[in-house]
Design an enzyme around this catalytic site. Structure first.
Site, PDB file in Angstrom:
ATOM      1  N   ASP A 168      24.116 -31.440  62.042  1.00  0.00           N
ATOM      2  CA  ASP A 168      25.387 -31.059  62.674  1.00  0.00           C
ATOM      3  C   ASP A 168      25.211 -30.779  64.171  1.00  0.00           C
ATOM      4  O   ASP A 168      24.121 -30.433  64.631  1.00  0.00           O
ATOM      5  CB  ASP A 168      25.933 -29.772  62.035  1.00  0.00           C
ATOM      6  CG  ASP A 168      26.497 -30.015  60.646  1.00  0.00           C
ATOM      7  OD1 ASP A 168      26.245 -31.095  60.079  1.00  0.00           O
ATOM      8  OD2 ASP A 168      27.188 -29.114  60.136  1.00  0.00           O
ATOM      9  N   HIS A 171      20.476 -28.954  61.771  1.00  0.00           N
ATOM     10  CA  HIS A 171      21.058 -29.165  63.104  1.00  0.00           C
ATOM     11  C   HIS A 171      19.984 -29.799  63.995  1.00  0.00           C
ATOM     12  O   HIS A 171      18.860 -29.266  64.035  1.00  0.00           O
ATOM     13  CB  HIS A 171      21.505 -27.832  63.708  1.00  0.00           C
ATOM     14  CG  HIS A 171      22.482 -27.083  62.847  1.00  0.00           C
ATOM     15  ND1 HIS A 171      22.098 -26.376  61.727  1.00  0.00           N
ATOM     16  CD2 HIS A 171      23.827 -26.955  62.948  1.00  0.00           C
ATOM     17  CE1 HIS A 171      23.173 -25.835  61.169  1.00  0.00           C
ATOM     18  NE2 HIS A 171      24.236 -26.169  61.878  1.00  0.00           N
TER      19      HIS A 171
HETATM   20 ZN    ZN Z   1      28.523 -27.015  63.544  1.00  0.00          ZN
END
Ligand code: ZN
Length: 277
Positions: free
Chosen positions: A38, A183
């Site tokens: 993400d 991430h």
């Molecule tokens: Zn996010």
């Protein structure tokens, strides 16, 4: 034969049967997981991640933030070109629960436009920032008309600087059909992703995109519906283990199967049974 001997023989038989069956099941049944990243692309870390995924012949799913796509369009383009799946993570990373329905729509549309511009592709999935959303509101927003992908394994990589710890948090609990949240925003996350891949591949896991995972597990995703993980349905697990479906007309299915995944699957088939280019 005494009752005791009969019991011992029976237990022996069960033990031998167990030893014979368990390894066959473990090696024959493919296990699939999806790595998702993400908030990128990130100017410092996404390139390393893409290099490592490419070296390992693996595709992941990237939930891109529109404002970062505008900052790093070449990275977004490379993400797509490597066969990774692309999801919409909104433009500004503002929480959908703090925006009006019109605000959510504007944020998603602007992000989709940035993704389209940089990659030439439409995002196929949606992950609201923070995983927070009102299902009723999203259902009624045409620009949010995508499957909503959440996750089942969260190693909290964004607040941990130790790659080994992050990796352990995943490898110690992951199961077939899981969606792993990460991430591409730090060196430790990228390093952890490589450790996760290398460890789980040794355990028989294959890494696929989210849409591939859904398909492998027999789920046809619907727009506006949230998915946390996928459970393999018996009929599909049999089909996956079998070579025939891969040779039937109409296969690969009309889902965004990555070329990397298709070639990995083809390479497991005999040449006469592997028609996929
Ligand atoms: Zn996010």
């Amino acid at each position: 034969m005494t009752d005791g001997e009969a019991m011992r023989r029976w237990l022996c038989f069960l033990l031998i049967l167990g030893l014979a069956v368990i390894p066959i099941q473990a090696s024959d049944a493919p296990k699939y997981v999806a790595l998702t990243f993400d908030d990128g692309p990130n100017g410092r870390f996404t390139k390393n991640l893409l290099d490592g995924l490419e070296q390992r012949g693996i595709c992941a799913t990237f939930f891109l933030s529109g404002y970062r796509v505008e900052q790093f369009p070449q990275l977004a383009k490379r993400i797509a070109q490597q066969g990774n799946e692309i999801g919409n993570h909104g433009y500004s990373h503002k929480l959908f629960t703090k925006l009006t329905p019109e605000g959510v729509c504007a944020d998603l549309s602007r992000s989709a436009e940035a993704i389209r511009e940089a990659t030439g592709q439409e995002p196929t999935l949606l992950r609201p920032p923070g995983g927070l959303f009102d299902a009723e509101i999203l259902k009624n927003i045409p620009c949010a008309n995508l499957p909503i992908i959440l996750w089942s394994v969260d190693p909290m990589d964004w607040c941990c600087k130790d790659a080994a710890t992050i990796a352990k948090r995943v490898t110690s609990k992951v199961k077939d059909g899981d969606i792993i949240l990460m991430h591409d925003m730090s060196e430790s996350s990228v390093e952890a992703a490589f450790r996760i891949i290398d460890t789980l591949e040794l355990q028989g896991y294959e890494f696929v995109t989210v849409s591939e995972l859904a398909w492998m597990c027999g789920t046809r995703m619907e727009n506006g519906v949230p998915y946390y993980r996928f459970s393999k349905k018996a009929s599909i697990s049999l089909r996956v283990a079998d070579t025939e479906p891969w040779t039937k007309p109409g296969f690969p299915p009309p889902l965004p199967f990555s070329a990397v995944f298709s070639s990995r699957v083809s390479s497991r088939r005999s040449p006469s049974k592997a028609p996929m280019a």
